[in-house]
Structure formats: structure tokens, C-alpha cells
Design a protein around this motif. Sequence first.
Motif, PDB file in Angstrom:
ATOM      1  N   GLU A 111      43.640  70.495  30.625  1.00 23.53           N
ATOM      2  CA  GLU A 111      42.429  70.039  30.528  1.00 23.53           C
ATOM      3  C   GLU A 111      41.459  70.234  29.480  1.00 23.53           C
ATOM      4  N   ALA A 112      41.824  71.265  28.887  1.00 24.00           N
ATOM      5  CA  ALA A 112      40.965  71.879  27.651  1.00 24.00           C
ATOM      6  C   ALA A 112      41.417  70.892  26.487  1.00 24.00           C
ATOM      7  N   ARG A 113      42.712  70.545  26.094  1.00 27.30           N
ATOM      8  CA  ARG A 113      43.230  70.001  25.244  1.00 27.30           C
ATOM      9  C   ARG A 113      42.673  68.201  25.171  1.00 27.30           C
ATOM     10  N   LEU A 114      43.073  67.697  26.521  1.00 26.81           N
ATOM     11  CA  LEU A 114      42.880  66.283  26.537  1.00 26.81           C
ATOM     12  C   LEU A 114      41.552  66.006  27.159  1.00 26.81           C
ATOM     13  N   GLY A 115      40.693  66.806  27.776  1.00 28.35           N
ATOM     14  CA  GLY A 115      39.449  66.581  28.235  1.00 28.35           C
ATOM     15  C   GLY A 115      39.393  65.724  29.524  1.00 28.35           C
ATOM     16  N   SER A 116      40.414  65.650  30.249  1.00 25.12           N
ATOM     17  CA  SER A 116      40.512  64.688  31.465  1.00 25.12           C
ATOM     18  C   SER A 116      40.936  65.425  32.678  1.00 25.12           C
ATOM     19  N   ALA A 117      40.197  65.272  33.755  1.00 25.29           N
ATOM     20  CA  ALA A 117      40.513  65.789  34.809  1.00 25.29           C
ATOM     21  C   ALA A 117      41.812  65.460  35.468  1.00 25.29           C
ATOM     22  N   GLY A 118      42.082  64.014  35.293  1.00 20.29           N
ATOM     23  CA  GLY A 118      43.122  63.326  35.881  1.00 20.29           C
ATOM     24  C   GLY A 118      44.383  64.099  35.424  1.00 20.29           C
ATOM     25  N   VAL A 119      44.604  64.390  34.102  1.00 22.12           N
ATOM     26  CA  VAL A 119      45.636  65.146  33.603  1.00 22.12           C
ATOM     27  C   VAL A 119      45.927  66.472  34.298  1.00 22.12           C
ATOM     28  N   ARG A 120      44.645  66.991  34.264  1.00 19.56           N
ATOM     29  CA  ARG A 120      44.502  68.556  34.907  1.00 19.56           C
ATOM     30  C   ARG A 120      45.249  68.357  36.572  1.00 19.56           C
ATOM     31  N   ARG A 121      44.926  67.285  37.415  1.00 17.38           N
ATOM     32  CA  ARG A 121      45.426  67.343  38.499  1.00 17.38           C
ATOM     33  C   ARG A 121      46.994  67.056  38.808  1.00 17.38           C
ATOM     34  N   LEU A 122      47.413  66.270  37.876  1.00 17.94           N
ATOM     35  CA  LEU A 122      48.892  65.745  37.594  1.00 17.94           C
ATOM     36  C   LEU A 122      49.498  67.331  37.441  1.00 17.94           C
ATOM     37  N   CYS A 123      49.215  67.891  36.331  1.00 17.21           N
ATOM     38  CA  CYS A 123      49.703  69.028  36.134  1.00 17.21           C
ATOM     39  C   CYS A 123      49.910  70.393  37.334  1.00 17.21           C
ATOM     40  N   SER A 124      48.697  70.244  37.865  1.00 17.46           N
ATOM     41  CA  SER A 124      48.524  71.217  38.939  1.00 17.46           C
ATOM     42  C   SER A 124      49.506  70.964  39.840  1.00 17.46           C
ATOM     43  N   VAL A 125      49.808  69.574  40.487  1.00 12.64           N
ATOM     44  CA  VAL A 125      50.977  69.072  41.134  1.00 12.64           C
ATOM     45  C   VAL A 125      52.153  69.333  40.711  1.00 12.64           C
ATOM     46  N   LEU A 126      52.513  69.259  39.403  1.00 10.57           N
ATOM     47  CA  LEU A 126      53.814  69.808  38.790  1.00 10.57           C
ATOM     48  C   LEU A 126      54.084  71.272  38.996  1.00 10.57           C
ATOM     49  N   ALA A 480      45.089  54.319  21.254  1.00  7.59           N
ATOM     50  CA  ALA A 480      44.754  55.513  20.251  1.00  7.59           C
ATOM     51  C   ALA A 480      42.964  55.729  19.947  1.00  7.59           C
ATOM     52  N   ALA A 481      42.317  54.526  20.643  1.00  9.84           N
ATOM     53  CA  ALA A 481      40.882  54.529  20.588  1.00  9.84           C
ATOM     54  C   ALA A 481      40.608  55.923  21.636  1.00  9.84           C
ATOM     55  N   THR A 482      41.383  56.510  22.514  1.00  8.37           N
ATOM     56  CA  THR A 482      40.665  57.396  23.570  1.00  8.37           C
ATOM     57  C   THR A 482      41.397  58.746  23.005  1.00  8.37           C
ATOM     58  N   VAL A 483      41.676  58.877  21.639  1.00  4.70           N
ATOM     59  CA  VAL A 483      41.986  60.390  21.492  1.00  4.70           C
ATOM     60  C   VAL A 483      40.682  61.046  21.576  1.00  4.70           C
ATOM     61  N   PRO A 484      40.720  62.148  22.269  1.00  2.00           N
ATOM     62  CA  PRO A 484      39.736  63.026  22.498  1.00  2.00           C
ATOM     63  C   PRO A 484      38.900  63.507  21.258  1.00  2.00           C
ATOM     64  N   ALA A 485      37.540  63.475  21.421  1.00  2.00           N
ATOM     65  CA  ALA A 485      36.697  63.684  20.358  1.00  2.00           C
ATOM     66  C   ALA A 485      36.768  65.022  19.737  1.00  2.00           C
ATOM     67  N   HIS A 486      37.104  65.996  20.590  1.00  2.00           N
ATOM     68  CA  HIS A 486      37.205  67.121  20.137  1.00  2.00           C
ATOM     69  C   HIS A 486      38.659  67.792  19.817  1.00  2.00           C
ATOM     70  N   ALA A 487      39.524  66.776  19.615  1.00  2.00           N
ATOM     71  CA  ALA A 487      40.976  67.170  19.151  1.00  2.00           C
ATOM     72  C   ALA A 487      41.089  68.135  17.889  1.00  2.00           C
ATOM     73  N   GLY A 488      40.193  67.610  16.852  1.00  2.00           N
ATOM     74  CA  GLY A 488      40.330  68.434  15.727  1.00  2.00           C
ATOM     75  C   GLY A 488      39.860  69.671  15.615  1.00  2.00           C
ATOM     76  N   ARG A 489      38.640  70.052  16.504  1.00  2.00           N
ATOM     77  CA  ARG A 489      38.217  71.290  16.689  1.00  2.00           C
ATOM     78  C   ARG A 489      39.121  72.145  17.566  1.00  2.00           C
ATOM     79  N   PHE A 490      39.748  71.534  18.465  1.00  2.00           N
ATOM     80  CA  PHE A 490      40.489  72.185  19.368  1.00  2.00           C
ATOM     81  C   PHE A 490      41.837  72.608  18.505  1.00  2.00           C
ATOM     82  N   MET A 491      42.327  71.640  17.480  1.00  2.00           N
ATOM     83  CA  MET A 491      43.418  72.229  16.607  1.00  2.00           C
ATOM     84  C   MET A 491      43.101  73.610  15.875  1.00  2.00           C
TER      85      MET A 491
END
Lengths: 504, 128
Positions: A111-126, A480-491
Motif C-alpha cells: 500500500e505504501a509503495r503503490l498507494g492503492s487499497a486494492g493492492v493491499r487487500r489482495l496482498c492480505s488475502v495472499l 504508465a499514466a497511473t504510476v504513483p506520484a510519490h514513487a520517486g520519493r519512496f525510492m
Amino acid sequence: MSTDILPGVVAVVLVSLATLAIGTFGLRISRTTSDFLVASRTVRPRLNASAIGGEYLSAASFLGVAGLLLTFGAEMLWYPVGWTAGYLVLLVLVAAPLRRSGAYTLPDFAEARLGSAGVRRLCSVLVVAIGWLYLLPQFQGAGVTLRATIDAPPWAGSLVVALVVLASVSPGGMRSITFVQAFQYWLKLTALLIPVFVLLAVWMSDGAADPAAASPPSWSIPIASPGGGIGLYTTYSLIIATFLGTMGLPHVVVRFYTNPDGRAARRTTLAVLMLLGVFYVLPPVYGALGRIYAPRLIENGSDVLVLELPSLMVGGVLGAVLTGLVTAGAFAAFLSTSSGLTIAVAGVLSQDVTGRRWGTRRLGGVAAFRVAAVIAVVVPLLMSLPAQDVAVARTVGLAFAVTASTFAPLLMLGIWWRGLTPTGAVAGLLVGGLGSGAAVAWTLGTSASSGWAAALLGQPAAWSVPASFLTMVVISRLTAATVPAHAGRFMVRLHTPEAVDLQR
Amino acid sequence: MSDPLPRVRVTGPPRRRADVVRPAGAREIDAESALGEVFMRSLLREQLVLALRVLAALVLTLGLLPLAFHLFPSLGDVRVGPLPLGWLLLGVLTYPWLVLLGWLYIRRVEDNERDFADLVSVLPEAPE
């Protein structure tokens, strides 16, 4: 109650009591949610490495590997080698950045890397699915052990492990379990090491017979049977699954967040490599000696080789003491791996399920963790009761294939490639998870068969891992348009050393 | 009624902290300027190349073993003392090799991080 079950009973009782006692000691210093989930990030590399080693060396390593080596020979050496090499891959690709990300769990990281709650839920299930797939063989192995050593009904071992794990995990969480697991690594090492000296001495005095002479030629060749193209494919697929699967194991990943900083995370990993290397030299000795002294276990029942070899080779009191020792080690293996997995699964459940608002009530952090721990243990316990006959190391191997096809690509691309998008990550997780998951279900559901189809489904990593990677990259490029805006800062946060003063 | 108490001015410590002196390179990275971007890209590339080198060493040694035994089946008969070659390589020698690779990696990666820290701290003051 006859006298030959005495060492087993004493061993199981002592290990359970020691585990509870050390867990209670940790309880006195566990207070906050951060204590519970990541031991407040204060665990030093040496203690942490012992704890990781203790938690990682499961029933599959303690019992399964020696048994597989006895039956199949050198091809099975790839399991311990892969389980160790996985830490080298983890060290060079994810250890320090994962710690610097500052997240509690794998879903937190996603979630922190991609800023998406959907990815978070899928990871939790996994995480929950993989944790349960991995807990299942631990409970079953406990049943096998108690049946072999003290003639208990198979469900008894599973139940004892489940109860001790709950009793030690829910009061103190991660902080107390760290000490328990560090203790259990050294117990497991001792329990294999001391008998090895005695057994080797017996073997020398018996004239040092050659184990390879009593075996077919394939026993000395490290390629999966039946050899040829299929054997080569199976071997390389196993290598991919174990080398990459380690980094995605939920109970291993959560341990990295307990390091104080990225540098300590690396040093911890190196110490783990050493501890695992020392341990994994031992099971092959049991496997080789078993060829000479326990030929009746070759065809079936090889999972109990480690437990029975001491009494087969050494009689009398010494034999009984050694049997007690290996039983204690095996029991420690179930307890430590199960508690690590329970912490990881409960950590995710408490954040995403039990910690939520239900109606008008909302549980506090620690209460939510305890409820989640109960759920995390009871579900696989119920699953393990009807099916008692799945091979321990086989199921664990399949769990590695699933993590290698899901979390490994997510972590590697998330850490090293800015271009990963939420949509790409979800697509890759689904392709890898459903592909390898279907193969696992098919393999667990059908009896062994041969041919290419069985090899491709029985060892899916060689196709499911590239498929997952490719999907993530291609779909991320398309979106590619939906690359999270904070990706650079997170790197910046992931990769810059703590010594540099930056806004993180 | 007596004289009103003299007014007292109530003051607190100054709200604005004095600017912490931070290295110019760190400010460039925080501002995500073009220069900061160059710093980050070079760090990332260096660390990734190092990681891939270690992985290549792993693949070219351990990874080639199954292929070697497949192409030269007679390796299965080779014995070193009491041990078959396959058991010796995978059961014993692999582990010190993995530890050595890990140790070399940590030495190099910490060198890289030290160089990076030096680089961003000695950067001459950029004109504001």
C-alpha cells in the motif's frame, strides 16, 4: 504406558514448558502495539538471526529433508540448498530496502509503495492463504511425530502445537516470541548435532559401510528423477521456487521489520546464512546413515527417519536419551515455525479484519491481535484434522512456489523499478497466484503421476514466476499514466542510507 | 481597590527553529531537482549492478550444477574420499560459498553507501 515412550513424553513436555516460560518472560516487557507486531524495531542482528533461523527451520527441514534424502538421494539436496540460497537472494535484492520502507507487514509495504487499497487487500488475502498453506504441514508433522514417538492419535500432536502456539503468541506478541524462537534455533541445532557425533562413532566402529554402495546410481546424482528433460525441468523449477520464494514468505518478511535499520537488516541476513549453513549440513548425515541402518523406512515412513535412527543404531539408555533429544528438536520446529506464521497471519488479520469497526464496536490494537491469533490458528487446525497424509516437505515446497510467483515479483519490481503501477501489480499477483495456486490444488488433490503434465503442475515455478513478472511489467507499461506520484520519493526512502539526513 | 497589577508580557521560546544546516546534496534530493535525480539514479544503478553481479556468481556456480550432471552423467560416479561428488558439492561446500558471497556483498554495498553519503555532503553550496 511403556518405557520406550518415556523419552518422547518428557521431551514434548519440557519443550512446551520452556516455550511458555520464555514467552511469559517476554510478556513483562511487551506493552504497545509496536511491541506486538515488530518488537518495537529494537532487535539486534545476532538475536534476530537466531530468531529467524529458529522460525524458518520448520518440520520440513528437521524431519522432511532427511527422509527425502534417504529415499531419493542427492536430488533432494536442492531443498536445503535452495532454502539457504534464498536468503542470499533476499540479502542482495530486498533486505535493506524492505526495512527502510518502514512498513509493518507485506500488505503495508504494497500500500505504501503503490498507494492503492486494492493492492493491499489482495496482498492480505495472499498472506493469509500462504500462511495457512504453510501452517497445515506443520500441524500434520506434529501429529506424525507424536504418533511415532508416543503412539498418540494423530490429532493430538496438532492440538498440542496449536494450544502452545496460542498460549505463547497471544500474550506477548512479537517481542516475547523473538526470545522463544532464538532459543528454539539453538535447541534444534543441538538436537541434531549431538546425536550425529554418536551415530557417526557407531558407524565407524561398525566398519564404516558405504551408503552409496547400498543405493541405485541415481542416489548420487543431483537431478530430479526420472532424469532427462523432465528431470532437468523439475530441478530448475525447484531452484527458482526456493531461491525466490524465501523473500515472499510472510513470517520471514515480518521479521525484517524488527531490525533497527537497513544496515542491521543486512547483517542479520548474513548471520542467518551462517546459521542455516551450519544446520543444513546435518540432515544429509541422517539420510546417508539411514541407507545402511534403516532400509525399511526407504519405501514408506521416511518422515520419521530422524526420530527413529538413534534408537535403531544405539540401544539402551543412550538411545533413549538421543530419541528424546531429536523429539524435542522436532517439536521445537513445529512450535517455532507455527508461532512465526501465526504472528504474520494474525498481524494482517488484526489490521484488515478484526481491528475494523464491526457495527458500533471496535477492538483495541492488542485485543484485535489476540482475536486474530485465535482465527489464524483454528482454521488450519481444522483443515489439518481430516487430511493427515500429505507429505510435509511437499506441501512446504508448494508454498514456496506460490510466494515466488506472487510476492517475489511484487517486491523486486516494487523496490527496483519506479514504473510499477497498481493495476500492473494486481494483474501480476493474480496471474502468478492463480496459476501456481491451481497447480498446487491439482497436485495436492491427485495422486502422483508421471510425464510432462505432472512435472509442469507439480513444480510450477519455472513458468508461473516469469508469467507473473511479465504481466506486471507489460500491464504497468500499458497503464504508465497511473504510476504513483510519490514513487520517486519512496525510492529515496528505500535506497538511501540512514546516515544521510533526508526527509523520509 | 488597590493599584492594578502591572502588565506582564508573556513570551515563549521562538517558534521558528534556526535553519538546520543540511548538506546541499541532501537538499537537492529532497527538492527532487534534476541534480537530486542524478544522485538517486546513480545510487540505484550502482546497487542494482552489484546485486546482479552476486546473483550471476550464484547462477554460474550452483545454477550450472544440474546441467553439468545432465551433460556428463559420469560425474555421478566421481568420489571424493567417502563422499559422492554431488553430495560433497551440494551438501557441504555450497554453504561456505553462499556465506562468502553474502560477506563480499555486504562489504561492497556498505562502501557504496559511504561513497554516496560523502558525495551528497561535500557538494559545494549551490547558489540559492
